[in-house]
Design a protein around this motif. Structure first.
Motif, PDB file in Angstrom:
ATOM      1  N   ILE A  57      -1.863   0.202 -11.369  1.00  0.00           N
ATOM      2  CA  ILE A  57      -2.170  -1.233 -11.375  1.00  0.00           C
ATOM      3  C   ILE A  57      -1.978  -1.778 -12.786  1.00  0.00           C
ATOM      4  O   ILE A  57      -2.483  -1.212 -13.765  1.00  0.00           O
ATOM      5  CB  ILE A  57      -3.618  -1.482 -10.904  1.00  0.00           C
ATOM      6  N   SER A  91      -3.056  -7.281 -10.981  1.00  0.00           N
ATOM      7  CA  SER A  91      -4.394  -7.679 -10.532  1.00  0.00           C
ATOM      8  C   SER A  91      -4.329  -8.835  -9.536  1.00  0.00           C
ATOM      9  O   SER A  91      -5.168  -8.930  -8.635  1.00  0.00           O
ATOM     10  CB  SER A  91      -5.266  -8.063 -11.734  1.00  0.00           C
ATOM     11  N   THR A 118      -2.029  -9.257  -7.244  1.00  0.00           N
ATOM     12  CA  THR A 118      -1.727  -8.648  -5.949  1.00  0.00           C
ATOM     13  C   THR A 118      -2.964  -7.977  -5.365  1.00  0.00           C
ATOM     14  O   THR A 118      -3.192  -8.029  -4.152  1.00  0.00           O
ATOM     15  CB  THR A 118      -0.593  -7.618  -6.098  1.00  0.00           C
ATOM     16  N   VAL A 119      -3.764  -7.345  -6.216  1.00  0.00           N
ATOM     17  CA  VAL A 119      -5.004  -6.731  -5.744  1.00  0.00           C
ATOM     18  C   VAL A 119      -5.900  -7.782  -5.108  1.00  0.00           C
ATOM     19  O   VAL A 119      -6.481  -7.563  -4.037  1.00  0.00           O
ATOM     20  CB  VAL A 119      -5.737  -6.016  -6.894  1.00  0.00           C
ATOM     21  N   HIS A 120      -6.001  -8.957  -5.722  1.00  0.00           N
ATOM     22  CA  HIS A 120      -6.810 -10.045  -5.158  1.00  0.00           C
ATOM     23  C   HIS A 120      -6.308 -10.430  -3.769  1.00  0.00           C
ATOM     24  O   HIS A 120      -7.106 -10.639  -2.848  1.00  0.00           O
ATOM     25  CB  HIS A 120      -6.768 -11.270  -6.081  1.00  0.00           C
ATOM     26  N   VAL A 170      -7.762   4.258  -2.508  1.00  0.00           N
ATOM     27  CA  VAL A 170      -7.204   2.903  -2.479  1.00  0.00           C
ATOM     28  C   VAL A 170      -8.042   2.008  -1.564  1.00  0.00           C
ATOM     29  O   VAL A 170      -8.260   0.822  -1.870  1.00  0.00           O
ATOM     30  CB  VAL A 170      -5.731   2.946  -2.020  1.00  0.00           C
ATOM     31  N   GLU A 217     -13.592  -3.485  -2.609  1.00  0.00           N
ATOM     32  CA  GLU A 217     -14.334  -3.969  -3.787  1.00  0.00           C
ATOM     33  C   GLU A 217     -15.504  -3.046  -4.122  1.00  0.00           C
ATOM     34  O   GLU A 217     -16.592  -3.496  -4.481  1.00  0.00           O
ATOM     35  CB  GLU A 217     -14.842  -5.398  -3.559  1.00  0.00           C
ATOM     36  N   MET A 243     -10.981   0.659  -3.438  1.00  0.00           N
ATOM     37  CA  MET A 243     -10.591  -0.439  -4.320  1.00  0.00           C
ATOM     38  C   MET A 243     -10.471  -1.743  -3.538  1.00  0.00           C
ATOM     39  O   MET A 243     -10.961  -2.788  -3.974  1.00  0.00           O
ATOM     40  CB  MET A 243      -9.266  -0.119  -4.997  1.00  0.00           C
ATOM     41  N   LEU A 244      -9.838  -1.688  -2.358  1.00  0.00           N
ATOM     42  CA  LEU A 244      -9.644  -2.893  -1.564  1.00  0.00           C
ATOM     43  C   LEU A 244     -10.940  -3.354  -0.896  1.00  0.00           C
ATOM     44  O   LEU A 244     -11.028  -4.499  -0.449  1.00  0.00           O
ATOM     45  CB  LEU A 244      -8.562  -2.652  -0.512  1.00  0.00           C
ATOM     46  N   THR A 248       0.831  -1.212   0.000  1.00  0.00           N
ATOM     47  CA  THR A 248       0.000   0.000   0.000  1.00  0.00           C
ATOM     48  C   THR A 248       0.864   1.260   0.000  1.00  0.00           C
ATOM     49  O   THR A 248       0.510   2.255  -0.638  1.00  0.00           O
ATOM     50  CB  THR A 248      -0.943   0.015   1.216  1.00  0.00           C
TER      51      THR A 248
END
Length: 331
Positions: free
Chosen positions: A77, A219, A221-223, A47, A53, A50-51, A25
């Motif tokens: 991203i 993507s 890492t976002v998951h 951010v 969802e 986004m986390l 982050t």
């Protein structure tokens, strides 16, 4: 060649740890701050959405960097990004897609619209007609598009970052209540501080820093980050506190439309992300209090009397936060 973003499938399916989450982050925020100066709190909320969802609405006057923030988030991203310029003549099919008759196959072929991307940047969303704005309702809530009776799933992760000008500006249409309710949070950027504005002249005066911005996560890492946030603990008293905050908007005489049950869900989701940013594995009342205005203020409608008294929905929500009793430990 671009530098490799943080995270890869080589890391396996191991859960993300707290130190890795913080490092990731920090890298994301630092990357966005190369473009947006002096707005760390706003970037942090973006951010967090986004986390959680969710979807983000950025509202402010022209020229303060709304679109720049949205595009910097997307550029950070390593995933697909589409930008939609909302105009009065934009059609719903331009957003969702359309079925086109193919002469060779003698059948209809679906041509995906701009919404088929991981991050969709909707620029000046309230300059399109309400009919076109409503094309995003199914996309944002169910992460799918239905065209001519056929349903198409959208990419995962999926996030809409929309910008809009204040309703007082010429050529704007108010967002429908159902549309506003699907945005997890609304933020304003505001004018920069003098030193930040001076630095902006140095950085942006020689070209656009967006062109040099490289992705720092992908993507996958976002998951993993989303999964980390999902496991942040929320105690039962805090769930009840969130419901009390939302419920208070339906009881105050200053509001003619209170917040929906969906807003309580969104408040808890983004509170988890906010707690993770702070290095905690649990939510505290401060998380809910700090996020109440960005999560709730755009969903409610003030009464005529409140408007005549120049009472903004933000001020009303702040008063409610001060009045709703905070749960005590063990209570």
């Amino acid at each position: 060649m671009t530098a490799s973003p943080i995270g890869s499938h080589d890391a396996g399916d191991s859960p993300m740890q707290a130190d890795e989450f913080k490092a990731t982050t920090d890298a994301v925020i630092s990357n966005i701050e190369k473009v947006i100066e002096g707005k760390t709190d706003t970037i942090r909320i973006a951010v967090s959405v986004m986390l959680a969802e969710g979807h983000l609405l950025i509202e402010d006057v022209p020229g303060v960097g709304k679109t720049m923030l949205a595009k910097a988030m997307a550029a950070t991203i390593d995933c697909t990004m589409h930008r939609i310029q909302f105009t009065p003549d934009l059609l719903p099919s331009d957003v969702t897609g359309v079925s086109i008759y193919d002469q060779e196959t003698r059948d209809f072929t679906f041509k995906p619209g701009a919404v088929f991307a991981n991050i969709v940047v909707g620029d000046e969303i309230n300059r399109a007609s309400p009919k076109t704005q409503s094309a995003l309702l199914e996309c944002m809530e169910e992460r799918q598009v239905t065209v001519d009776g056929t349903t198409y799933s959208l990419q995962d992760p999926f996030m809409v970052m929309a910008t809009q000008n204040p309703i007082e500006m010429e050529g704007t249409y108010p967002l429908p209540e159902a549309q506003r309710d699907r945005f997890t949070a609304r933020v304003t950027i505001g004018y920069p501080a003098p030193d930040a504005e001076l630095k902006m002249l140095d950085i942006h005066g020689m070209g656009s820093p967006l062109e040099q911005l490289k992705p720092v996560i992908n993507s996958y890492t976002v998951h993993r980050m989303v999964d980390f946030v999902r496991h942040i603990h929320v105690a039962e008293p805090l769930k009840k506190y969130a419901i009390s905050l939302v419920g208070s908007t339906r009881q105050t005489p200053e509001l003619r439309l209170g917040a929906s049950p969906r807003s309580a869900l969104h408040l808890l989701r983004i509170a988890r992300a906010h707690a993770a940013f702070a290095g905690r594995t649990y939510v505290i009342p401060d998380d809910l209090q700090e996020l109440a205005v960005p999560v709730l203020a755009h969903r409610v409608l003030a009464t005529s009397d409140a408007q005549l008294a120049r009472r903004s929905t933000e001020a009303i929500i702040q008063d409610l936060v001060r009045r709703v009793p905070v749960p005590v430990q063990g209570g």
